[in-house]
Scaffold this active site. Sequence first.
Site: not given
Ligand code: 3PG
Length: 392
Positions: A35, A193, A346, A369
């Site tokens: 990132r 999950k 991730g 997300g």
């Molecule tokens: C992530 O790591 O998916 C983003 O940086 C968003 O982070 P968050 O779910 O804490 O908003």
Amino acid sequence: SSLAERGELKNKRVFIRADLNVPFNDKGEITEDTRIRASIPGIKLALDGGAAVMVNSHLGRPTEGEAVRAEDSLALVAEHLAMLLGQEVKLVQDWVDGVDIAPGQVVVLENCRVNVGEKSNCDELSQKMALLCDVYVNDAFGTAHRAQASTHGIAKYAPVACAGPLLEAELTALSVALENPKRPLVAIVGGSKVSTKLSVLETLADKVDQLIVGGGIANTFMLAEGMAIGKSLAEPAQIEQSVSVIQKMRSRGADVPIPEDVVVGKEFSADTPATTKAANEVAEDDMIFDIGPKTAATLAGILNNAGTIVWNGPVGVFEFDAFAGGTEAISKAIAESDAFSIAGGGDTLAAIAKFGVADKISYISTGGGAFLEFLEGKKLPSLEILERRYED
Ligand code: 3PG
């Protein structure tokens, strides 16, 4: 990019919202810097255009209104940016009421999530943040699914609000993969999950030609197919939904390959003995930790024929070497395939790094997300507000 090309960034104060939410290890070191690297083109574009550049991000989920703890600070991120940019990058604390910066300089504005009103997208905070800049650039695809002051509110009030090059590249790659894909379109959805990925699976079930599931999701699908999975991680409460995803796919003539063989252990540990078994021979005390070699070969064949591949989530516990074979085979098959491939999340990025295939994936998304919500077909709020500004 076009503002920079038109010379409209000269001497302007540019606020770049990036997503520099990177993982750290126990020693406080950055373990994966995709990132941060991905934010460099946007920062360079602004710098080369003659701007004063403020870069902001969140890091983790700190408590609003409290002093920044070391683990919530962007201090190491700023150091890493300085190293990648080859220039000084200062970290600015308490920046909401004003930032002292000159053209050619880059500063990092400390974790926006300690500001009261960030998460609730407070108007007053958003207006103050907008006053800091002439141009607001959203280059944070990873946070595009959050309507927060630094991703949404500020975009309403900044004199100019636009998307940065990373955000544009992410959207282009996702559109290539999902809107008019070269077929067959194959999705791999792994992870522990079903419940967290159910809407992704349901949306993909309408679009893809083959849906490869892995991890706990595959275990739940095996249950849905009436197979025994011993003590493996699964969500029996999700069987009905899993059956409906499988049926939806099959009724369209699309394929959901269920593992033919698996690698099992007796306990969740790196040194539990690993045994390969036919999928219908899983014992009561077995835990499935990976797909077996036959399944891996079948899936590699599917990936080899694919026109487009979308990948989110590993197919086994690849952190343990004895159970890494399936995810390694998938990674290599994607790398060798001529398909347009896009991967995000991730764990997926960690697998790509572990198996050294980053250069062979067509596009690696910085979204976790946000990537999933895009796959679900949801509208991402920070994009919607930029679209509204473009229309004005
Ligand atoms: C992530 O790591 O998916 C983003 O940086 C968003 O982070 P968050 O779910 O804490 O908003």
